[in-house]
Design a protein around this motif. Structure first.
Motif, PDB file in Angstrom:
ATOM      1  N   HIS A  85       0.820  -1.211   0.000  1.00  0.00           N
ATOM      2  CA  HIS A  85       0.000   0.000   0.000  1.00  0.00           C
ATOM      3  C   HIS A  85       0.855   1.262   0.000  1.00  0.00           C
ATOM      4  O   HIS A  85       1.976   1.269   0.509  1.00  0.00           O
ATOM      5  N   ASP A 246       6.306   1.802   6.508  1.00  0.00           N
ATOM      6  CA  ASP A 246       4.994   1.165   6.324  1.00  0.00           C
ATOM      7  C   ASP A 246       4.190   2.054   5.392  1.00  0.00           C
ATOM      8  O   ASP A 246       3.687   3.084   5.819  1.00  0.00           O
ATOM      9  N   ASN A 247       4.086   1.842   4.081  1.00  0.00           N
ATOM     10  CA  ASN A 247       4.510   0.591   3.517  1.00  0.00           C
ATOM     11  C   ASN A 247       5.287   0.840   2.232  1.00  0.00           C
ATOM     12  O   ASN A 247       5.316   0.009   1.318  1.00  0.00           O
ATOM     13  N   GLU A 275      -5.134   1.956   2.647  1.00  0.00           N
ATOM     14  CA  GLU A 275      -5.067   0.763   3.508  1.00  0.00           C
ATOM     15  C   GLU A 275      -5.193   1.158   4.973  1.00  0.00           C
ATOM     16  O   GLU A 275      -5.822   0.455   5.767  1.00  0.00           O
ATOM     17  N   GLU A 276      -4.606   2.298   5.312  1.00  0.00           N
ATOM     18  CA  GLU A 276      -4.581   2.710   6.719  1.00  0.00           C
ATOM     19  C   GLU A 276      -5.955   3.113   7.242  1.00  0.00           C
ATOM     20  O   GLU A 276      -6.135   3.321   8.437  1.00  0.00           O
ATOM     21  N   ASP A 317       3.520  -6.260   3.753  1.00  0.00           N
ATOM     22  CA  ASP A 317       3.277  -5.112   4.630  1.00  0.00           C
ATOM     23  C   ASP A 317       4.072  -5.383   5.912  1.00  0.00           C
ATOM     24  O   ASP A 317       4.191  -6.526   6.345  1.00  0.00           O
TER      25      ASP A 317
HETATM   26 ZN   LIG Z   1       0.931  -1.094   6.475  1.00  0.00          ZN
END
Ligand SMILES: [Zn+2]
Length: 434
Positions: A85, A246-247, A275-276, A317
């Motif tokens: 991501h 990340d990431n 994604e977060e 990830d």
């Molecule tokens: Zn992540």
């Protein structure tokens, strides 16, 4: 690719990618240099599984990207896919952000994702993101901006004014976070000048675009980031310290593995935004992006079903390394150590998509690449995080394994990873793509 070249490339990649928009732009530039052809989702594509050769990429919302190489028939051979991501927790500027307090200009911010907020104080912050504006022909256009220099800071409250700070200070997201940008100039005896953030942006846009024809800023998605560049640190250079490991670490690692593969398999790299915050968006892993691209490559339900059944995805990830000061936060038998290799992430409640078959495949790939491998399972009395793996597996039905390099300080403004783990992961993903 050698280790030093790899790690320097990672540092440059993260430095040039303060937001998901910039990460995608940086990846697209690298793909262009390697002969990948950009496909526009709004246009007719002429490639199909009947014509299975070529290197392509597709971008959605400027913040998610899919790159793929076709070398064999898709229904019969499937795709070897890697997912990651592009987004990271951060502070996002509000639509009407101007706050003037005691003659200081501050900007109101929203917290994006599960940011660890303490480390955001006393950092030299810059601003970057996407701005949409009206040009002098009446059209709406967008431009990425990156101010690069430190333009703001969130100063801590001195300990003398809060003697309990080390024991019990907590952060009010609404009132404690607005960064300070400048001292407002005094206009006359009555007061100070009025702040207009969009006017500031308009000047930046017109300096950035060749035509200089932006008339009015209509909207923006801008976030603060730390200007301190990533660095290899430690007495023996064991670690890499950086924002957005990340990431972006996995995005870069997947990209390098794809560029270095031997071009015999069908390979795909997908790096999605949001994604977060759960991946549910047009550009996120729970959106239609991957499904739509695969459908266009494999015309017909039969073909796509066969292709997915013959495919595997490695969802990369970062994982939580066992922190020496907080070792009881891990299950003793599943505490990954930095620089002891990538981590296979397992959760029986399907917060990770790995199963015994895909896990076995990953372990075997590590063996073939001569790379150590570790396992992570969250403590049974703690809740488990998640990632794009289960979402992608659920949406398109592809066999998936969740992996990642162990890190400390996940979601801090400066995270820490082992400098060897990223390179190990690159070697495993390259093995997978070949
Ligand atoms: Zn992540």
């Amino acid at each position: 690719m050698q280790d030093v070249e790899f790690i320097n490339g990672l540092i440059d990649f993260i430095k040039n990618s303060p937001t998901p928009f910039h990460a995608v732009e940086t990846m697209a530039k690298i793909l262009d240099r390697h002969g990948f052809v950009e496909l526009d989702e709004a246009e007719q594509w002429s490639i199909s599984d009947r014509q299975p050769e070529g290197r392509y990429y597709v971008i959605r919302n400027d913040s998610s990207i899919i790159a793929f190489q076709l070398n064999q028939s898709l229904p019969e051979n499937g795709m070897r896919m890697v997912g990651a991501h592009t987004d990271s927790p951060c502070l996002q500027v509000k639509p009407n952000p101007e706050i003037v307090n005691n003659n200081y200009l501050q900007l109101g911010v929203e917290v994006y994702g599960g940011a660890l907020l303490n480390p955001w104080f006393d950092r030299d912050l810059s601003l970057a993101g996407r701005v949409s504006y009206l040009d002098d022909s009446g059209a709406i256009d967008s431009q990425l901006i990156n101010m690069e220099k430190a333009v703001a800071i969130i100063p801590s409250l001195a300990i003398h004014l809060d003697r309990e700070a080390n024991e019990s200070r907590c952060i009010n997201k609404q009132t404690d976070l607005p960064p300070v940008l400048m001292k407002m100039p005094k206009t006359d005896a009555e007061g100070t000048a009025k702040a207009d953030f969009k006017e500031i942006l308009l000047k930046i846009i017109n300096a950035d675009i060749e035509t200089g024809d932006a008339v009015r800023v209509l909207d923006y998605e801008l976030s603060f980031y730390d200007v301190q560049p990533p660095a290899v640190i430690g007495l023996h250079d064991d670690f890499i310290a950086s924002a957005r490991l990340d990431n972006l670490l996995s995005c870069y690692t997947g990209l390098m593995a794809m560029l270095d593969d031997d071009r015999r398999q069908n390979t795909l790299l997908i790096c999605t935004d949001h994604e977060e915050v759960g991946s549910m968006s047009a550009a996120g892993a729970q959106g239609t992006f991957l499904k739509s691209v695969l459908e266009r490559l494999c015309q017909g339900d039969e073909n796509i079903s066969r292709m997915i059944a013959n495919s595997v995805m490695i969802s990369a990830d970062n994982a939580h390394g066992i922190h020496p000061n907080y070792a009881d936060k891990h299950d003793k038998n599943h505490g990954p150590i930095l620089n002891d290799g990538p981590v296979l992430k397992v959760n029986t409640n399907q917060r990770y998509a790995s199963n015994s078959q895909t896990g076995a495949l990953f372990k075997h790939l590590c063996e073939l690449a001569d790379v150590p491998v570790q396992s992570f399972v969250v403590r049974t009395d703690m809740a488990c995080g998640s990632t794009i793996g289960p979402i992608t597996a659920g949406e398109i039905g592809v066999k998936t394994v969740d992996v990642g390099v162990p890190t400390f300080a996940m979601h801090s403004i400066r995270e820490l990873a082992g400098r060897w783990d990223a390179y190990y992961l690159y070697r495993v993903l390259k093995q997978f793509f070949n």
